[in-house]
Design a protein around this motif. Structure first.
Motif, PDB file in Angstrom:
ATOM      1  N   SER A 184      -4.920  -2.297  -0.941  1.00 18.38           N
ATOM      2  CA  SER A 184      -4.728  -1.796   0.426  1.00 18.38           C
ATOM      3  C   SER A 184      -5.911  -0.934   0.870  1.00 18.38           C
ATOM      4  N   MET A 185      -6.488  -0.162  -0.061  1.00 17.88           N
ATOM      5  CA  MET A 185      -7.661   0.640   0.283  1.00 17.88           C
ATOM      6  C   MET A 185      -8.860  -0.259   0.585  1.00 17.88           C
ATOM      7  N   THR A 188      -4.013   8.187  -1.259  1.00 15.22           N
ATOM      8  CA  THR A 188      -3.958   6.942  -2.015  1.00 15.22           C
ATOM      9  C   THR A 188      -4.793   7.023  -3.279  1.00 15.22           C
ATOM     10  N   TRP A 189      -5.949   7.652  -3.208  1.00 22.00           N
ATOM     11  CA  TRP A 189      -6.795   7.779  -4.395  1.00 22.00           C
ATOM     12  C   TRP A 189      -6.090   8.623  -5.451  1.00 22.00           C
ATOM     13  N   HIS A 240      -0.652   4.661   1.161  1.00 22.76           N
ATOM     14  CA  HIS A 240      -1.837   4.406   1.994  1.00 22.76           C
ATOM     15  C   HIS A 240      -1.442   4.178   3.452  1.00 22.76           C
ATOM     16  N   GLN A 259       4.543   0.037  -2.791  1.00 24.30           N
ATOM     17  CA  GLN A 259       3.254  -0.608  -3.006  1.00 24.30           C
ATOM     18  C   GLN A 259       3.356  -2.124  -2.885  1.00 24.30           C
ATOM     19  N   SER A 305      -8.776  -1.794   3.907  1.00 27.99           N
ATOM     20  CA  SER A 305      -9.140  -0.836   4.954  1.00 27.99           C
ATOM     21  C   SER A 305     -10.600  -0.383   4.826  1.00 27.99           C
ATOM     22  N   GLY A 339       0.790  -1.230   0.000  1.00 28.11           N
ATOM     23  CA  GLY A 339       0.000   0.000   0.000  1.00 28.11           C
ATOM     24  C   GLY A 339       0.814   1.267   0.000  1.00 28.11           C
ATOM     25  N   ALA A 351      -2.227  -0.640  -4.553  1.00 29.18           N
ATOM     26  CA  ALA A 351      -2.793   0.511  -3.856  1.00 29.18           C
ATOM     27  C   ALA A 351      -4.295   0.323  -3.648  1.00 29.18           C
ATOM     28  N   SER A 381      -5.469   9.603   4.374  1.00 30.64           N
ATOM     29  CA  SER A 381      -4.992   8.428   3.662  1.00 30.64           C
ATOM     30  C   SER A 381      -5.802   8.179   2.402  1.00 30.64           C
ATOM     31  N   PHE A 382      -7.108   8.339   2.494  1.00 31.80           N
ATOM     32  CA  PHE A 382      -7.972   8.127   1.327  1.00 31.80           C
ATOM     33  C   PHE A 382      -7.590   9.088   0.198  1.00 31.80           C
ATOM     34  N   HIS A 436      -1.936   7.057   6.380  1.00 31.19           N
ATOM     35  CA  HIS A 436      -2.908   6.615   7.377  1.00 31.19           C
ATOM     36  C   HIS A 436      -2.332   6.771   8.781  1.00 31.19           C
TER      37      HIS A 436
END
Length: 505
Positions: free
Chosen positions: A325-326, A94-95, A78, A229, A329, A75, A322, A90-91, A82
């Motif tokens: 990992s999102m 990562t996005w 992320h 990642q 979570s 991740g 990535a 984090s969102f 986080h």
């Protein structure tokens, strides 16, 4: 924070890490875009622009190196953001980086049939429609879609399969680039640089042009961040992971700068303009001129084809991890956390990115420009947030075990934040030389809207589980993590190279 055992296979060696990151960064851009860089900044101006962009990436890379060694989990961004900024930060981070990865994959899907057109002039068959002045043909679309499907399939089959492909193709790319650089030194002349060192008539215009090149250069350096990642799949000590990351950045900066100068030594300004109007592949034409044989131009083209695949391959690896990992979570639908039962690859995330790359060519070649700028903006935003996370964690958790520790962290961290933040601002400020245009803002807006939908829906669906980061290993385990096998000689070379660079700053 939940704990679980990693489900990934540890398949990447130290060499795999280097070729995945370096191969991702050098890709195809040096073949198809060098003429554009020189037109935008001049030969020396473009080279300086890439060095300036590379300095920013180097500072950011240092923060990545420390954070990856401290938290070697799937991740990357992320996990870092986080721990420093919580679920919402984090969102966003990562996005944004996922958009960067998807944009490169889509870029390569459009670039591959373009290079086929150069090698095989009669390739274009079955005119369909025109987009932004570019004619889309059935044969052009068919090749892009088929190759996109095959790259997706290779990644689904396993990370090691993808790494082997990456090694072979990166060696071919590097060889083609080195041939051009050596030939330019032997057969080129500094006289060709007259009138094209810079593009402006004043120092102010020259600086603006250099900054314009620097602003777009991060897109071509995207790739080093693929390493964190896939951290769970790497079979080397965390400390070396960080150093390999930094070394890959340095190699890419040197490669790009030398290729730009090589083209300028071989072709004068008139020849570059002529090449731009005829084929657009200035680097290939420079290779043919340097060797006095047109066939040598196709050597660079073949190297460029390999570069397309290496970048494509790397960003499918990075983007899918990535998204995985999102999903782990509970930030995006849980279906993207599904692993292939045999190959242990995030199959649904790979399929989604693969489908997007198959759709991208329908928008035509102009998409190359639009999506690269949109992805650039997203990556710089993510890089800035990682640099901020680095500074927060140094203050918030000074005793966190760090296998690789950045010296003078306040200086390097602050520079990483300032330079990446400056790049973000350049994309937002009209007239800055790197600001986004309406179609590019449309892409950023559409991706952001999709992110908002995922955020709202998943927050309502998963409630308290939203943003619950899964911890695969403790800090203590990360500090002592060792692989089954290690290459001591390679380790010594890497350590020595990185220490020399840091000592010179």
């Amino acid at each position: 924070m939940n704990k679980k055992e990693s489900e990934f296979n540890k398949v990447f060696s130290a060499w795999d890490i280097l070729v995945i990151a370096f191969g991702a960064m050098i890709g195809w851009g040096w073949v198809v875009s060098t003429g554009n860089w020189i037109e935008k900044g001049g030969v020396l101006g473009a080279a300086l622009g890439f060095c300036l962009g590379g300095v920013m990436i180097f500072f950011v890379g240092l923060t990545y190196a420390e954070l990856t060694a401290a938290m070697p989990q799937c991740g990357g961004e992320h996990v870092f953001s986080h721990r420093a900024m919580g679920p919402t930060g984090s969102f966003i981070c990562t996005w944004a980086i996922v958009l960067g990865y998807v944009s490169v994959a889509c870029f390569e899907a459009c670039a591959f049939p373009t290079i086929i057109t150069y090698l095989w002039p009669g390739f274009l068959k079955g005119y369909l429609y025109t987009v932004a002045g570019f004619d889309v043909y059935a044969s052009w679309l068919a090749v892009a879609i088929i190759v996109a499907f095959l790259i997706m399939l290779i990644n689904i089959m396993g990370a090691k399969t993808a790494a082997i492909l990456q090694t072979v193709l990166t060696c071919i790319i590097g060889g083609a680039g080195i041939l051009l650089i050596v030939a330019s030194v032997i057969n080129g002349t500094v006289d060709n640089l007259d009138g094209q060192m810079f593009v402006g008539n004043t120092a102010g215009l020259n600086i603006k042009a250099i900054l314009g090149v620097a602003a777009m250069s991060p897109f071509y350096f995207i790739g080093f961040d693929v390493i964190p990642q896939a951290a769970e799949e790497i079979n080397v000590p965390p400390k070396k992971i960080g150093k390999m990351l930094i070394l890959s950045v340095i190699l890419a900066v040197v490669f790009y700068a030398l290729v730009i100068i090589a083209v300028g030594l071989v072709l004068d300004s008139g020849a570059i303009i002529k090449s731009q109007e005829a084929t657009g592949l200035v680097t290939a034409d420079a290779m043919g001129t340097a060797f006095g044989m047109k066939i040598m131009a196709k050597v660079v083209i073949v190297g460029g084809m390999c570069g397309i695949i290496t970048s494509w391959n790397s960003f499918l690896i990075g983007g899918s991890r990535a998204m995985y990992s999102m999903a782990e979570s509970y930030m995006i639908p849980k279906t993207f956390a599904k692993l292939h039962p045999k190959h242990k690859t995030p199959i649904n995330a790979l399929i989604l990115i693969g489908v997007l790359t198959m759709l991208a060519p329908f928008a035509g070649r102009q998409l190359l420009v639009w999506i690269s700028d949109a992805g650039n903006f997203a990556c710089c935003l993510a890089y800035c947030m990682v640099a901020v996370s680095f500074m927060i964690l140094r203050k918030k958790e000074p005793d966190m075990p760090r296998q690789y520790k950045v010296p003078a962290y306040k200086f390097f961290g602050t520079m990483a934040v300032i330079m990446s933040g400056f790049m973000v601002c350049m994309y937002c400020i009209p007239g800055s030389g790197g600001s986004l245009i309406l179609p590019e803002w449309g892409m950023v807006g559409a991706w952001s809207l999709l992110g908002v939908v995922f955020y709202v829906v998943c927050k309502r669906k998963y409630k308290e589980s939203f943003g619950d980061l899964v911890e695969l290993i403790s800090d203590e385990d990360a500090a002592t993590l060792m692989p089954e096998a290690d290459d001591e000689e390679l380790d010594k070379v890497i350590d020595a190279a990185i220490d020399r660079v840091l000592a010179s700053i």
